[in-house]
Design a protein around this motif. Structure first.
Motif, PDB file in Angstrom:
ATOM      1  N   GLY A  17     -14.943  -7.950 -16.629  1.00 43.85           N
ATOM      2  CA  GLY A  17     -14.411  -8.943 -17.560  1.00 43.85           C
ATOM      3  C   GLY A  17     -14.612  -8.579 -19.016  1.00 43.85           C
ATOM      4  O   GLY A  17     -14.419  -9.412 -19.895  1.00 43.85           O
ATOM      5  N   GLY A  18     -14.996  -7.331 -19.277  1.00 46.68           N
ATOM      6  CA  GLY A  18     -15.173  -6.882 -20.648  1.00 46.68           C
ATOM      7  C   GLY A  18     -13.841  -6.564 -21.307  1.00 46.68           C
ATOM      8  O   GLY A  18     -12.788  -6.613 -20.669  1.00 46.68           O
ATOM      9  N   PRO A  19     -13.882  -6.189 -22.595  1.00 54.37           N
ATOM     10  CA  PRO A  19     -12.653  -5.985 -23.362  1.00 54.37           C
ATOM     11  C   PRO A  19     -12.010  -4.604 -23.210  1.00 54.37           C
ATOM     12  O   PRO A  19     -11.016  -4.313 -23.871  1.00 54.37           O
ATOM     13  CB  PRO A  19     -13.142  -6.174 -24.808  1.00 54.37           C
ATOM     14  CG  PRO A  19     -14.550  -5.685 -24.772  1.00 54.37           C
ATOM     15  CD  PRO A  19     -15.081  -6.112 -23.419  1.00 54.37           C
ATOM     16  N   CYS A  20     -12.541  -3.764 -22.349  1.00 55.17           N
ATOM     17  CA  CYS A  20     -12.037  -2.397 -22.216  1.00 55.17           C
ATOM     18  C   CYS A  20     -10.721  -2.355 -21.453  1.00 55.17           C
ATOM     19  O   CYS A  20     -10.408  -3.237 -20.662  1.00 55.17           O
ATOM     20  CB  CYS A  20     -13.057  -1.529 -21.488  1.00 55.17           C
ATOM     21  SG  CYS A  20     -14.690  -1.572 -22.244  1.00 55.17           S
ATOM     22  N   GLU A  21      -9.994  -1.278 -21.695  1.00 56.70           N
ATOM     23  CA  GLU A  21      -8.754  -1.033 -20.961  1.00 56.70           C
ATOM     24  C   GLU A  21      -8.922   0.267 -20.184  1.00 56.70           C
ATOM     25  O   GLU A  21      -9.217   1.313 -20.771  1.00 56.70           O
ATOM     26  CB  GLU A  21      -7.587  -0.909 -21.935  1.00 56.70           C
ATOM     27  CG  GLU A  21      -6.257  -0.738 -21.233  1.00 56.70           C
ATOM     28  CD  GLU A  21      -5.096  -0.663 -22.219  1.00 56.70           C
ATOM     29  OE1 GLU A  21      -4.059  -0.095 -21.834  1.00 56.70           O
ATOM     30  OE2 GLU A  21      -5.243  -1.140 -23.355  1.00 56.70           O
ATOM     31  N   TYR A  22      -8.765   0.188 -18.868  1.00 55.04           N
ATOM     32  CA  TYR A  22      -8.847   1.380 -18.028  1.00 55.04           C
ATOM     33  C   TYR A  22      -7.488   2.053 -18.025  1.00 55.04           C
ATOM     34  O   TYR A  22      -6.482   1.445 -17.657  1.00 55.04           O
ATOM     35  CB  TYR A  22      -9.280   0.992 -16.607  1.00 55.04           C
ATOM     36  CG  TYR A  22      -9.232   2.155 -15.641  1.00 55.04           C
ATOM     37  CD1 TYR A  22     -10.137   3.201 -15.748  1.00 55.04           C
ATOM     38  CD2 TYR A  22      -8.279   2.207 -14.634  1.00 55.04           C
ATOM     39  CE1 TYR A  22     -10.096   4.272 -14.878  1.00 55.04           C
ATOM     40  CE2 TYR A  22      -8.236   3.274 -13.752  1.00 55.04           C
ATOM     41  CZ  TYR A  22      -9.135   4.306 -13.877  1.00 55.04           C
ATOM     42  OH  TYR A  22      -9.099   5.375 -13.015  1.00 55.04           O
ATOM     43  N   LYS A  23      -7.445   3.324 -18.449  1.00 55.61           N
ATOM     44  CA  LYS A  23      -6.182   4.059 -18.539  1.00 55.61           C
ATOM     45  C   LYS A  23      -6.084   5.184 -17.520  1.00 55.61           C
ATOM     46  O   LYS A  23      -5.153   5.970 -17.564  1.00 55.61           O
ATOM     47  CB  LYS A  23      -6.007   4.626 -19.948  1.00 55.61           C
ATOM     48  CG  LYS A  23      -5.902   3.552 -21.005  1.00 55.61           C
ATOM     49  CD  LYS A  23      -5.777   4.153 -22.379  1.00 55.61           C
ATOM     50  CE  LYS A  23      -5.739   3.063 -23.419  1.00 55.61           C
ATOM     51  NZ  LYS A  23      -5.728   3.603 -24.773  1.00 55.61           N
ATOM     52  N   GLY A  24      -7.066   5.260 -16.609  1.00 57.03           N
ATOM     53  CA  GLY A  24      -7.064   6.318 -15.612  1.00 57.03           C
ATOM     54  C   GLY A  24      -6.070   6.048 -14.495  1.00 57.03           C
ATOM     55  O   GLY A  24      -5.420   5.009 -14.448  1.00 57.03           O
ATOM     56  N   ALA A  25      -5.981   6.994 -13.617  1.00 58.90           N
ATOM     57  CA  ALA A  25      -5.085   6.875 -12.468  1.00 58.90           C
ATOM     58  C   ALA A  25      -5.579   5.785 -11.518  1.00 58.90           C
ATOM     59  O   ALA A  25      -6.764   5.457 -11.505  1.00 58.90           O
ATOM     60  CB  ALA A  25      -5.018   8.208 -11.731  1.00 58.90           C
ATOM     61  N   ASP A  26      -4.656   5.256 -10.729  1.00 61.15           N
ATOM     62  CA  ASP A  26      -5.077   4.307  -9.707  1.00 61.15           C
ATOM     63  C   ASP A  26      -5.910   5.067  -8.675  1.00 61.15           C
ATOM     64  O   ASP A  26      -5.829   6.292  -8.571  1.00 61.15           O
ATOM     65  CB  ASP A  26      -3.867   3.633  -9.059  1.00 61.15           C
ATOM     66  CG  ASP A  26      -3.010   4.624  -8.291  1.00 61.15           C
ATOM     67  OD1 ASP A  26      -3.260   4.804  -7.084  1.00 61.15           O
ATOM     68  OD2 ASP A  26      -2.098   5.231  -8.899  1.00 61.15           O
ATOM     69  N   MET A  27      -6.752   4.348  -7.942  1.00 59.60           N
ATOM     70  CA  MET A  27      -7.710   4.983  -7.033  1.00 59.60           C
ATOM     71  C   MET A  27      -7.026   5.790  -5.933  1.00 59.60           C
ATOM     72  O   MET A  27      -7.492   6.869  -5.572  1.00 59.60           O
ATOM     73  CB  MET A  27      -8.646   3.938  -6.417  1.00 59.60           C
ATOM     74  CG  MET A  27      -9.567   3.275  -7.418  1.00 59.60           C
ATOM     75  SD  MET A  27     -10.713   4.431  -8.215  1.00 59.60           S
ATOM     76  CE  MET A  27      -9.888   4.786  -9.742  1.00 59.60           C
ATOM     77  N   LYS A  28      -5.922   5.305  -5.442  1.00 56.52           N
ATOM     78  CA  LYS A  28      -5.230   6.018  -4.363  1.00 56.52           C
ATOM     79  C   LYS A  28      -4.727   7.379  -4.853  1.00 56.52           C
ATOM     80  O   LYS A  28      -4.948   8.401  -4.201  1.00 56.52           O
ATOM     81  CB  LYS A  28      -4.086   5.175  -3.815  1.00 56.52           C
ATOM     82  CG  LYS A  28      -3.499   5.725  -2.550  1.00 56.52           C
ATOM     83  CD  LYS A  28      -2.546   4.733  -1.906  1.00 56.52           C
ATOM     84  CE  LYS A  28      -2.209   5.197  -0.529  1.00 56.52           C
ATOM     85  NZ  LYS A  28      -2.463   4.236   0.497  1.00 56.52           N
ATOM     86  N   SER A  29      -4.088   7.408  -5.997  1.00 57.40           N
ATOM     87  CA  SER A  29      -3.585   8.668  -6.550  1.00 57.40           C
ATOM     88  C   SER A  29      -4.723   9.613  -6.931  1.00 57.40           C
ATOM     89  O   SER A  29      -4.655  10.810  -6.671  1.00 57.40           O
ATOM     90  CB  SER A  29      -2.737   8.405  -7.798  1.00 57.40           C
ATOM     91  OG  SER A  29      -1.636   7.601  -7.499  1.00 57.40           O
ATOM     92  N   ALA A  30      -5.759   9.060  -7.544  1.00 59.38           N
ATOM     93  CA  ALA A  30      -6.864   9.884  -8.034  1.00 59.38           C
ATOM     94  C   ALA A  30      -7.638  10.567  -6.905  1.00 59.38           C
ATOM     95  O   ALA A  30      -8.199  11.642  -7.105  1.00 59.38           O
ATOM     96  CB  ALA A  30      -7.821   9.026  -8.858  1.00 59.38           C
TER      97      ALA A  30
END
Length: 145
Positions: free
Chosen positions: A82-95
């Motif tokens: 619930g923090g203010p960060c934005e995750y820009k990585g790949a989705d878990m399935k693709s990664a």
């Protein structure tokens, strides 16, 4: 039954008992409990050292760009909490699609994460809340059935 297995069982139980749980917008209280972004960076610093040192998880992480993995984990955990960060990585399935990750690999990672959380003095109840948020990711992370 050790603390790690209890926490994992509780987290998985919570995640599966309430499918909408991971979809609800969390408050930022868990994020604050973990020390906000500086606390997450400190946790991930410890976590990466332990992941690399553990013979069960090290082989999966040594070839990776550890700094990038750490940064993405900080952002991902921040967002989940619930923090203010934005995750820009790949989705878990693709990664994880081509990484041959077994259930035992996933469980080892959870154990190492719990060791890091213990070392950082994160309360057990907060650890379980985080694990409950992360538990549904196992479906997309484990690629060897």
């Amino acid at each position: 039954m050790n603390k790690t297995l209890i926490a994992l069982a509780m987290a998985l139980g919570a995640a599966f008992a309430t499918p909408a749980f991971a979809q609800t917008a969390p408050s930022d209280q868990l994020y604050k409990t973990f020390g906000e972004k500086p606390g997450l960076v400190k946790l991930m610093d410890d976590f990466m050292v332990r992941l690399l040192a553990d013979p069960r998880t090290g082989p999966h992480f040594k070839p990776a760009n550890q700094q990038r993995v750490k940064e993405q984990l900080v952002d991902q955990f921040c967002k989940v909490m619930g923090g203010p960060c934005e995750y820009k990585g790949a989705d878990m399935k693709s990664a994880h699609a081509n990484l041959d990750i077994k259930k035992s690999d996933f469980n080892a990672l959870v154990e190492v994460l719990q060791q890091s959380m213990d070392a950082q003095g994160i309360p057990f109840s907060a650890q379980n809340q985080l694990l409950a948020q992360l538990a549904p990711m196992h479906r997309d992370t484990i690629t060897v059935r």
